[in-house]
Design a protein around this motif. Structure first.
Motif, PDB file in Angstrom:
ATOM      1  N   MET A   1     -33.770  69.216  95.981  1.00 23.28           N
ATOM      2  CA  MET A   1     -32.616  69.804  96.596  1.00 23.28           C
ATOM      3  C   MET A   1     -31.679  68.718  97.135  1.00 23.28           C
ATOM      4  O   MET A   1     -30.481  68.859  97.097  1.00 23.28           O
ATOM      5  CB  MET A   1     -33.068  70.754  97.712  1.00 23.28           C
ATOM      6  N   ALA A   2     -32.235  67.627  97.621  1.00 23.27           N
ATOM      7  CA  ALA A   2     -31.427  66.533  98.160  1.00 23.27           C
ATOM      8  C   ALA A   2     -30.618  65.871  97.062  1.00 23.27           C
ATOM      9  O   ALA A   2     -29.480  65.445  97.295  1.00 23.27           O
ATOM     10  CB  ALA A   2     -32.315  65.508  98.853  1.00 23.27           C
ATOM     11  N   VAL A   3     -31.179  65.792  95.857  1.00 24.55           N
ATOM     12  CA  VAL A   3     -30.465  65.191  94.725  1.00 24.55           C
ATOM     13  C   VAL A   3     -29.256  66.047  94.365  1.00 24.55           C
ATOM     14  O   VAL A   3     -28.170  65.531  94.096  1.00 24.55           O
ATOM     15  CB  VAL A   3     -31.408  65.027  93.510  1.00 24.55           C
ATOM     16  N   LYS A   4     -29.444  67.359  94.382  1.00 22.82           N
ATOM     17  CA  LYS A   4     -28.347  68.273  94.071  1.00 22.82           C
ATOM     18  C   LYS A   4     -27.223  68.135  95.099  1.00 22.82           C
ATOM     19  O   LYS A   4     -26.048  68.094  94.744  1.00 22.82           O
ATOM     20  CB  LYS A   4     -28.867  69.713  94.025  1.00 22.82           C
ATOM     21  N   GLN A   5     -27.585  68.059  96.363  1.00 25.48           N
ATOM     22  CA  GLN A   5     -26.583  67.894  97.421  1.00 25.48           C
ATOM     23  C   GLN A   5     -25.851  66.558  97.279  1.00 25.48           C
ATOM     24  O   GLN A   5     -24.650  66.475  97.478  1.00 25.48           O
ATOM     25  CB  GLN A   5     -27.249  67.986  98.807  1.00 25.48           C
ATOM     26  N   GLU A   6     -26.608  65.524  96.905  1.00 26.74           N
ATOM     27  CA  GLU A   6     -26.004  64.200  96.717  1.00 26.74           C
ATOM     28  C   GLU A   6     -24.979  64.235  95.589  1.00 26.74           C
ATOM     29  O   GLU A   6     -23.893  63.664  95.710  1.00 26.74           O
ATOM     30  CB  GLU A   6     -27.117  63.186  96.405  1.00 26.74           C
ATOM     31  N   LYS A   7     -25.312  64.923  94.493  1.00 25.33           N
ATOM     32  CA  LYS A   7     -24.374  65.036  93.374  1.00 25.33           C
ATOM     33  C   LYS A   7     -23.135  65.833  93.779  1.00 25.33           C
ATOM     34  O   LYS A   7     -22.023  65.482  93.388  1.00 25.33           O
ATOM     35  CB  LYS A   7     -25.047  65.688  92.165  1.00 25.33           C
ATOM     36  N   GLN A   8     -23.325  66.871  94.555  1.00 21.02           N
ATOM     37  CA  GLN A   8     -22.187  67.656  95.027  1.00 21.02           C
ATOM     38  C   GLN A   8     -21.291  66.824  95.931  1.00 21.02           C
ATOM     39  O   GLN A   8     -20.063  66.902  95.844  1.00 21.02           O
ATOM     40  CB  GLN A   8     -22.668  68.916  95.761  1.00 21.02           C
ATOM     41  N   ASP A   9     -21.888  66.020  96.792  1.00 17.35           N
ATOM     42  CA  ASP A   9     -21.111  65.151  97.673  1.00 17.35           C
ATOM     43  C   ASP A   9     -20.344  64.113  96.861  1.00 17.35           C
ATOM     44  O   ASP A   9     -19.181  63.816  97.159  1.00 17.35           O
ATOM     45  CB  ASP A   9     -22.026  64.458  98.690  1.00 17.35           C
ATOM     46  N   GLU A  10     -21.013  63.566  95.847  1.00 13.06           N
ATOM     47  CA  GLU A  10     -20.367  62.565  94.990  1.00 13.06           C
ATOM     48  C   GLU A  10     -19.197  63.188  94.236  1.00 13.06           C
ATOM     49  O   GLU A  10     -18.123  62.600  94.154  1.00 13.06           O
ATOM     50  CB  GLU A  10     -21.396  62.009  94.004  1.00 13.06           C
TER      51      GLU A  10
END
Length: 119
Positions: A1-10
Motif C-alpha cells: 500500500m505504501a508503494v501505491k501511495q508513493e507512486k500517487q505522490d510522485e
C-alpha cells in the motif's frame, strides 16, 4: 500500500510541475513554435512534446531563466524537426493517368516508373 501511495505522490508532483511549466512558459513556447510552423495544431504538439521532454529528462538548471531558455531551445529544435518531417511527407497529387483501372496487364506501372526523373 505504501508503494501505491508513493507512486500517487510522485504522479501528483509531476502533474504539479507540468502545470507550473505550462502556466509560466506555455504561452511563450506556443508562440515560438507557431512562429516556426504557422500551424496551431503543430505548435500545440510541440508545446506538449517540449513539456514531456522536460519532465522526462528533469534537467538540473541554475535558475528559472535557464529553465525558460532550455524549454525554448528544445521547442525550437523540435519545431525545426517538424518542418523537416512535414517537408519530407509532402507529396504531389496522383495524376489521373496513373490511376489504376481494372486491368490484368500492369505494364503501365513499369512505364510510369521509367518516366520518373532519375533524382
Amino acid at each position: 500500500m505504501a508503494v501505491k501511495q508513493e507512486k500517487q505522490d510522485e504522479r501528483a508532483a509531476v502533474n504539479q510541475k507540468a502545470e507550473k511549466l505550462l502556466k509560466d512558459y506555455g504561452n511563450s513556447i506556443l508562440r515560438m513554435a507557431y512562429a516556426y510552423l504557422h500551424n496551431m495544431s503543430d505548435a500545440e504538439d510541440i508545446l506538449q512534446e517540449t513539456l514531456i521532454q522536460y519532465l522526462q529528462t528533469a534537467p538540473v538548471l541554475e535558475n528559472p531563466a535557464h529553465e525558460k531558455a532550455w524549454l525554448l531551445k528544445v521547442a525550437a529544435n523540435q519545431s525545426k524537426n517538424r518542418i523537416d518531417y512535414n517537408r519530407i511527407r509532402q507529396t504531389d497529387e496522383l495524376e489521373e493517368t496513373l490511376v489504376a483501372e481494372k486491368r490484368e496487364d500492369l505494364r503501365f506501372v513499369w512505364e510510369a516508373v521509367r518516366a520518373l526523373p532519375e533524382k
